[in-house]
Write a protein that holds these residues in place. Structure first.
Motif, PDB file in Angstrom:
ATOM      1  N   LYS A   1       0.859  -1.256  -0.081  1.00 53.44           N
ATOM      2  CA  LYS A   1      -0.108   0.035  -0.077  1.00 53.44           C
ATOM      3  C   LYS A   1       0.979   1.277   0.147  1.00 53.44           C
TER       4      LYS A   1
ATOM      5  N   PHE B   1       1.504   3.354  -3.241  1.00 51.45           N
ATOM      6  CA  PHE B   1       0.443   4.050  -3.774  1.00 51.45           C
ATOM      7  C   PHE B   1       0.405   5.445  -2.834  1.00 51.45           C
ATOM      8  N   SER B   2       0.834   5.269  -1.590  1.00 49.26           N
ATOM      9  CA  SER B   2       0.934   6.310  -0.590  1.00 49.26           C
ATOM     10  C   SER B   2       1.975   7.076  -1.262  1.00 49.26           C
TER      11      SER B   2
ATOM     12  N   PRO C   1       0.599   8.774  -5.388  1.00 45.25           N
ATOM     13  CA  PRO C   1      -0.749   8.468  -5.605  1.00 45.25           C
ATOM     14  C   PRO C   1      -1.064   8.094  -7.250  1.00 45.25           C
TER      15      PRO C   1
ATOM     16  N   LEU D   1      -0.027   6.529  -9.316  1.00 44.32           N
ATOM     17  CA  LEU D   1       0.607   5.436  -9.701  1.00 44.32           C
ATOM     18  C   LEU D   1      -0.625   4.415  -9.971  1.00 44.32           C
ATOM     19  N   LYS D   2      -1.730   4.535  -8.964  1.00 52.76           N
ATOM     20  CA  LYS D   2      -2.809   3.895  -9.521  1.00 52.76           C
ATOM     21  C   LYS D   2      -3.561   4.052 -10.830  1.00 52.76           C
ATOM     22  N   TYR D   3      -3.322   4.802 -11.353  1.00 52.44           N
ATOM     23  CA  TYR D   3      -3.691   4.942 -13.002  1.00 52.44           C
ATOM     24  C   TYR D   3      -2.673   4.207 -13.775  1.00 52.44           C
TER      25      TYR D   3
ATOM     26  N   THR E   1      -3.243  -4.055  -9.990  1.00 53.04           N
ATOM     27  CA  THR E   1      -2.877  -4.868  -8.979  1.00 53.04           C
ATOM     28  C   THR E   1      -3.520  -6.097  -9.250  1.00 53.04           C
TER      29      THR E   1
ATOM     30  N   ASP F   1     -10.944  -0.861  -4.505  1.00 57.74           N
ATOM     31  CA  ASP F   1     -10.143  -0.578  -3.405  1.00 57.74           C
ATOM     32  C   ASP F   1     -10.472  -1.357  -2.267  1.00 57.74           C
TER      33      ASP F   1
ATOM     34  N   TYR G   1      -8.626  -4.651  -2.596  1.00 62.25           N
ATOM     35  CA  TYR G   1      -7.565  -4.523  -2.325  1.00 62.25           C
ATOM     36  C   TYR G   1      -6.951  -4.377  -0.761  1.00 62.25           C
TER      37      TYR G   1
END
Length: 625
Positions: free
Chosen positions: A231, A234-235, A238, A240-242, A246, A280, A283
């Motif tokens: 996690k 992505f913190s 942020p 990166l989720k695009y 996963t 989410d 995940y």
């Protein structure tokens, strides 16, 4: 197979079976010959490296398969907690077809000199690597998204893509299980970065081989059914989720079907509103999932050097079939030797597989030792130490029963498990050697109407119980060797020993055999003799005119989940009696150990086993020799 197979569903070399690898032979020979015979200035290194690269791709995929199966066997961070079946393993056994396809096209392109700039590729070109990344992030991801959505239209889905979606619980190799026509389109899509760098003169071996390795890595990642992306990644960044999916993101596509269509970058699902709302949440849930604590542990070990490939963590296609020696295994003997050294040094039991029967959670653990090591006097202490550690670990995890399989219960090693109970008299986990279950199975395999049997083999706890029970049932028990006869006779009372006799007539048609049966004795048996093993290991099958049962085993209930590998040499969905004994012990809630020289009531164990849905494996297997 898709529900309504379309054109170009089957691979061109399907009829070749395991000989399909010969498709690459002419190309490999040609590239090697050209490299050796040509001048140094004319040698094409990139063409020569295609075959090693194909081998690397197969190794890369196998690493993912083994790791994924190990992770999901433990249970922590698993995404979809449902069982696999043999049908899926069989369907996905042709995962290497796409590697053969890619290799054939690569060879054809380089030999025919169709692509400019690919004749003598440099190792690295920075502008080419950057261009490959941009072409993938743009055209490839965009076109794949819409092609993938088109594949979910009922016409294309029923003819092609439903084959891939037959796997709800995914494994890494599920990623490449598609009909031939579908793979052709994927190859065209993934060729866009390679074609672009070729026509712009920026291609390199890194941009070609590195890009294909990236595709393999991300495909395996998305289908491994284990959430391993931390996690904090992505913190830290942020956005990166695009740009990076996963395993849980893509798992939802296999369970929901109409969401999360993107290839590796979820960007287009966000843009076009097809992102699953539970992405989410799944995940987060998967990351928090802890390892499963088993109710029953079966403790086994490696047998032959090649047995490591037949484990569930090894080669999936081999694990799904009974263990038999394959001639081609000698080709990978360096790898086998490496694994032997690794297990020799590795000093910890590992989880092999995980099952569920009703509410009972089952696991199989393996001692990293081979059969031959159990007969080495100087290895006894270390093996006992590993078994004892496993028992204590099972105890700490809340297990109810631990069953000892194969040589983990040998008399010479630990007196059928009694050693551990003596050392830890307050054990709450029950140690089960399964002898009563093995005896029950053998007794129920003896044909009705049998009046005399031969017992031949090393005199064990099971052999004693068989001889005693048969004598009580007024069946003549014939012993072929005097030393074995003396041992059995000393343990009997005057009434039961009257049915025990010493003879070398070899006239009996039913033989109960254990370890130590030699070839000469087997060849002296009468034509039509039925050999019924009572030992952990099967005898060598020498006679075509005789019948052979498997080692003591039972057919499992159909509702036993996640059973998709064979236990050693046993057929599919069949478990050894020693393994079944532990499961039945837990199902019945029996509160005593079955180890040492004590045994449970044989008829009680047999009836309980049948009541819980286990069925006899009644038909003898004919010799293949």
């Amino acid at each position: 197979m898709a529900s309504k197979p379309g054109i170009l569903t089957d691979w061109p070399w399907k009829s070749l079976g395991s000989l399909k690898y010969l498709v690459l032979a002419p190309w490999v020979i040609h590239s090697t010959y050209s490299f050796v015979t040509k001048d140094e200035s004319e040698r094409n290194l990139s063409n020569l490296l295609i075959f090693p690269f194909l081998l690397w791709r197969m190794l890369h995929n196998q690493i993912w398969i083994s790791l994924s199966r190990y992770w999901t066997a433990k249970g922590n961070n698993s995404i979809v907690d449902k069982g696999l079946e043999f049908e899926q393993v069989d369907r996905e056994s042709n995962w290497d077809d796409q590697i053969l396809l890619n290799g054939t096209i690569f060879y054809a392109a380089t030999v025919s000199k169709l692509l400019p700039g690919t004749l003598y590729l440099p190792a690295w070109k920075t502008d080419g690597v950057i261009m490959a990344i941009l072409m993938h992030a743009g055209p490839v991801e965009f076109l794949y998204y819409w092609f993938h959505r088109a594949l979910h239209h009922h016409y294309l889905y029923s003819r092609y893509h439903s084959h891939h979606h037959s796997s709800i619980v995914t494994e890494p190799i599920t990623s490449v299980i598609h009909p031939f026509a579908e793979h052709l389109v994927y190859f065209i899509l993934f060729a866009i970065p390679m074609l672009t760098t070729s026509f712009t003169g920026t291609a390199s071996m890194t941009s070609f081989f590195g890009y294909v390795t990236y595709i393999d890595f991300m495909n395996n990642l998305g289908h491994c059914n284990y959430e391993l992306i931390p996690k904090r990644l992505f913190s830290i960044f942020p956005p990166l989720k695009y740009f990076m999916y996963t395993p849980s993101f893509h798992s939802l596509h296999h369970t929901q079907f109409r969401t999360n269509y993107s290839l590796f970058m979820p960007l287009y699902d966000y843009i076009y509103g097809t992102m699953d709302k539970s992405t989410d949440e799944l995940y987060e849930t998967s990351l928090k999932r802890e390892a499963e604590s088993p109710d029953v542990v079966h403790l086994t070990h490696l047998t032959t050097p090649e047995s490591i490939y037949h484990l569930r963590l090894g080669f999936a296609s081999l694990a799904s079939k009974p263990h038999t020696s394959k001639w081609y295994m000698w080709l990978i003997w360096p790898l086998t030797l490496f694994f032997m050294m690794l297990t020799w040094l590795y000093g910890r039991t590992f989880v092999v597989e995980r099952h569920r029967l009703d509410k009972l959670r089952l696991q199989t653990w393996a001692i990293p030792k081979y059969s031959i090591q159990y007969f080495l006097q100087w290895k006894i202490e270390s093996i006992n130490g590993l078994i004892e550690e496993a028992i204590l670990e099972a105890e700490a995890g809340g297990a109810k029963v631990l069953s000892l399989g194969l040589l983990n219960q040998a008399k010479e090693l630990n007196r059928y498990g009694e050693l551990y109970v003596e050392r830890h008299p307050k054990l709450s986990v029950k140690v089960v050697d399964g002898s009563s279950m093995a005896v029950a199975v053998v007794l129920n395999r003896i044909p009705k109407g049998t009046t005399e049997v031969v017992i031949r083999g090393r005199v064990t706890k099971v052999a004693y119980a068989l001889a005693f029970t048969l004598c009580q049932r007024v069946i003549e028990v014939v012993i072929l060797r005097e030393d074995e006869y003396v041992k059995l006779k000393k343990s009997f009372n005057s009434k039961s020993e009257t049915k025990l006799s010493f003879s070398r007539s070899y006239a009996q048609k039913t033989w109960l055999v254990g370890d130590g049966l030699d070839e000469e004795e087997q060849l002296k048996a009468q034509k039509g003799t039925l050999f019924i093993p009572f030992s952990q290991f099967p005898p060598k099958k020498l006679r075509k005119d005789c019948s052979y049962h498997s080692t003591p085993a039972m057919v499992t209930p159909r509702h036993l989940e996640n059973l998709h590998s064979c236990e050693n040499w046993l057929p599919r969905r069949v478990m050894s009696a020693w393994r079944v004994a532990g499961i039945v012990h837990a199902l019945e809630g029996w509160d005593e150990h079955e180890c040492g020289y004590t045994m449970s009531n044989i008829e009680k164990v047999w009836q309980a086993t049948l009541r819980h849905g286990f069925q006899p494996l009644m038909f003898p297997t004919q010799s293949k020799y």
